[in-house]
Design a protein around this motif. Structure first.
Motif, PDB file in Angstrom:
ATOM      1  N   HIS A 206      27.016   8.853  57.386  1.00  0.00           N
ATOM      2  CA  HIS A 206      26.446   8.628  58.718  1.00  0.00           C
ATOM      3  C   HIS A 206      26.099  10.000  59.314  1.00  0.00           C
ATOM      4  O   HIS A 206      26.818  10.963  59.063  1.00  0.00           O
ATOM      5  CB  HIS A 206      27.477   7.896  59.585  1.00  0.00           C
ATOM      6  CG  HIS A 206      26.951   7.390  60.897  1.00  0.00           C
ATOM      7  ND1 HIS A 206      26.831   8.193  62.001  1.00  0.00           N
ATOM      8  CD2 HIS A 206      26.510   6.176  61.278  1.00  0.00           C
ATOM      9  CE1 HIS A 206      26.340   7.481  63.009  1.00  0.00           C
ATOM     10  NE2 HIS A 206      26.133   6.245  62.591  1.00  0.00           N
ATOM     11  N   PRO A 207      25.031  10.104  60.114  1.00  0.00           N
ATOM     12  CA  PRO A 207      24.672  11.415  60.685  1.00  0.00           C
ATOM     13  C   PRO A 207      25.826  12.070  61.440  1.00  0.00           C
ATOM     14  O   PRO A 207      26.029  13.269  61.342  1.00  0.00           O
ATOM     15  CB  PRO A 207      23.516  11.087  61.633  1.00  0.00           C
ATOM     16  CG  PRO A 207      22.914   9.845  61.071  1.00  0.00           C
ATOM     17  CD  PRO A 207      24.047   9.070  60.449  1.00  0.00           C
ATOM     18  N   PHE A 208      26.585  11.296  62.216  1.00  0.00           N
ATOM     19  CA  PHE A 208      27.832  11.788  62.814  1.00  0.00           C
ATOM     20  C   PHE A 208      28.613  10.580  63.287  1.00  0.00           C
ATOM     21  O   PHE A 208      28.302   9.994  64.330  1.00  0.00           O
ATOM     22  CB  PHE A 208      27.563  12.738  63.994  1.00  0.00           C
ATOM     23  CG  PHE A 208      28.803  13.479  64.459  1.00  0.00           C
ATOM     24  CD1 PHE A 208      29.057  14.777  64.047  1.00  0.00           C
ATOM     25  CD2 PHE A 208      29.731  12.849  65.289  1.00  0.00           C
ATOM     26  CE1 PHE A 208      30.195  15.460  64.475  1.00  0.00           C
ATOM     27  CE2 PHE A 208      30.881  13.521  65.708  1.00  0.00           C
ATOM     28  CZ  PHE A 208      31.101  14.827  65.297  1.00  0.00           C
ATOM     29  N   GLY A 209      29.606  10.196  62.543  1.00  0.00           N
ATOM     30  CA  GLY A 209      30.466   9.083  62.913  1.00  0.00           C
ATOM     31  C   GLY A 209      31.898   9.533  62.712  1.00  0.00           C
ATOM     32  O   GLY A 209      32.403   9.520  61.582  1.00  0.00           O
ATOM     33  N   LEU A 210      32.554   9.943  63.783  1.00  0.00           N
ATOM     34  CA  LEU A 210      33.861  10.587  63.656  1.00  0.00           C
ATOM     35  C   LEU A 210      34.735  10.203  64.834  1.00  0.00           C
ATOM     36  O   LEU A 210      34.238  10.033  65.953  1.00  0.00           O
ATOM     37  CB  LEU A 210      33.612  12.105  63.619  1.00  0.00           C
ATOM     38  CG  LEU A 210      34.713  13.042  63.163  1.00  0.00           C
ATOM     39  CD1 LEU A 210      34.103  14.285  62.517  1.00  0.00           C
ATOM     40  CD2 LEU A 210      35.611  13.446  64.287  1.00  0.00           C
ATOM     41  N   ALA A 211      36.025  10.034  64.590  1.00  0.00           N
ATOM     42  CA  ALA A 211      36.929   9.660  65.675  1.00  0.00           C
ATOM     43  C   ALA A 211      38.295  10.288  65.438  1.00  0.00           C
ATOM     44  O   ALA A 211      38.764  10.367  64.302  1.00  0.00           O
ATOM     45  CB  ALA A 211      37.057   8.141  65.762  1.00  0.00           C
ATOM     46  N   VAL A 212      38.911  10.715  66.538  1.00  0.00           N
ATOM     47  CA  VAL A 212      40.217  11.365  66.456  1.00  0.00           C
ATOM     48  C   VAL A 212      41.219  10.641  67.355  1.00  0.00           C
ATOM     49  O   VAL A 212      40.845  10.047  68.369  1.00  0.00           O
ATOM     50  CB  VAL A 212      40.131  12.859  66.845  1.00  0.00           C
ATOM     51  CG1 VAL A 212      39.177  13.598  65.922  1.00  0.00           C
ATOM     52  CG2 VAL A 212      39.727  13.058  68.305  1.00  0.00           C
ATOM     53  N   GLN A 213      42.486  10.710  66.974  1.00  0.00           N
ATOM     54  CA  GLN A 213      43.536  10.023  67.727  1.00  0.00           C
ATOM     55  C   GLN A 213      44.065  10.898  68.867  1.00  0.00           C
ATOM     56  O   GLN A 213      44.644  10.396  69.821  1.00  0.00           O
ATOM     57  CB  GLN A 213      44.651   9.614  66.756  1.00  0.00           C
ATOM     58  CG  GLN A 213      45.773   8.818  67.357  1.00  0.00           C
ATOM     59  CD  GLN A 213      45.311   7.504  67.954  1.00  0.00           C
ATOM     60  OE1 GLN A 213      44.950   6.576  67.261  1.00  0.00           O
ATOM     61  NE2 GLN A 213      45.308   7.422  69.272  1.00  0.00           N
ATOM     62  N   TRP A 214      43.850  12.182  68.781  1.00  0.00           N
ATOM     63  CA  TRP A 214      44.334  13.066  69.846  1.00  0.00           C
ATOM     64  C   TRP A 214      43.267  13.218  70.940  1.00  0.00           C
ATOM     65  O   TRP A 214      42.246  12.518  70.914  1.00  0.00           O
ATOM     66  CB  TRP A 214      44.776  14.419  69.255  1.00  0.00           C
ATOM     67  CG  TRP A 214      43.698  15.304  68.726  1.00  0.00           C
ATOM     68  CD1 TRP A 214      43.036  16.284  69.414  1.00  0.00           C
ATOM     69  CD2 TRP A 214      43.161  15.324  67.396  1.00  0.00           C
ATOM     70  NE1 TRP A 214      42.124  16.906  68.596  1.00  0.00           N
ATOM     71  CE2 TRP A 214      42.171  16.341  67.359  1.00  0.00           C
ATOM     72  CE3 TRP A 214      43.388  14.594  66.225  1.00  0.00           C
ATOM     73  CZ2 TRP A 214      41.431  16.643  66.213  1.00  0.00           C
ATOM     74  CZ3 TRP A 214      42.655  14.889  65.085  1.00  0.00           C
ATOM     75  CH2 TRP A 214      41.699  15.887  65.080  1.00  0.00           C
TER      76      TRP A 214
END
Ligand code: MN
Length: 242
Positions: A206-214
């Motif tokens: 994906h061109p930018f598909g990112l997720a963080v828990q903090w």
């Protein structure tokens, strides 16, 4: 050049933590601004048509933190430790997450954002970390400040996250009582806490598909956290010009 337009999802007005979330949502908007983006908040109560029209104008979507996703969306009952469930918020964010994936629009999730993206794509959550065998402490509010570095994360090699952060081990803040359980098909886990809990996921290809828990918005002076916002806004800008 017009800065990329970044839609930021809001917390619910019924969320028990809304006073705190009012602060965090503005820190997110400031993080987007500082990274060169133009932040706007996405309202609740819009028709599906209006929401889709709004989504079409956005260059990137940012899923913010807040209350728990309704567990019926991953086929479980309410857990007593859960709070802040809001059907309208779930409806808006699940629609936006699926559209962003289908249309290859850059998206970035923070805390609940990572959880709702996982649920939207078919994954499940620990409704409370008491359900996760061996889970350490991940909830440090309100005794500790938002920027308190609570635990380390180990970043997976050859990931977008590793490229952005530039280091394999990093200390992060932690303000969550839930975590990803079954990771949705297509998502890759790219960071873990020392207890094995998922701390970041991304969508390869994906061109930018990112997720963080903090909460990177609460660590605005950390260069790694600024780079997270910058990488997202940069990807959104490329889309805008494309
Ligand atoms: Mn954590």
């Amino acid at each position: 050049m017009t800065p990329p337009l970044i839609g930021i999802t809001l917390h619910s007005h019924t969320d028990p933590d809304r006073a705190d979330l009012d602060l965090l949502i503005n820190l997110i908007a400031q993080g987007v601004e500082r990274a060169g983006g133009l932040p706007i908040f996405i309202p609740f109560g819009l028709s599906a048509e209006t929401l889709q029209a709004l989504h079409a104008r956005l260059d990137g979507v940012l899923f913010s933190g807040g209350g728990d996703v309704d567990p019926s969306l991953y086929a479980l009952e309410r857990h007593p430790a859960m709070g802040g469930v809001d059907a309208e918020r779930d409806r808006v964010e699940i629609a936006l997450a699926r559209w962003a994936v289908d249309e290859r629009k850059p998206f970035f999730g923070i805390c609940r954002g990572s959880q709702v993206i996982n649920v939207a794509l078919g994954g499940s959550l620990y409704r409370d970390l008491s359900e996760a065998a061996g889970a350490g402490r991940h909830s440090f509010a309100p005794e500790f400040p938002h920027g308190f570095l609570a635990h380390a994360i180990k970043v997976e090699e050859d990931s977008r996250l590793a490229e952005i952060l530039g280091r394999p081990v990093l200390a992060v803040n932690s303000m969550h009582h839930q975590a990803l359980r079954q990771v949705a098909p297509g998502l890759r886990v790219t960071a873990y806490a020392p207890d094995g809990m998922v701390e970041a996921v991304e969508l390869p290809e994906h061109p930018f598909g990112l997720a963080v828990q903090w909460h990177p918005e609460c660590l605005p002076d950390a260069p790694e956290m600024r780079r997270l916002f910058e990488a997202f806004v940069e990807a959104a800008g490329k889309r805008g010009r494309g």
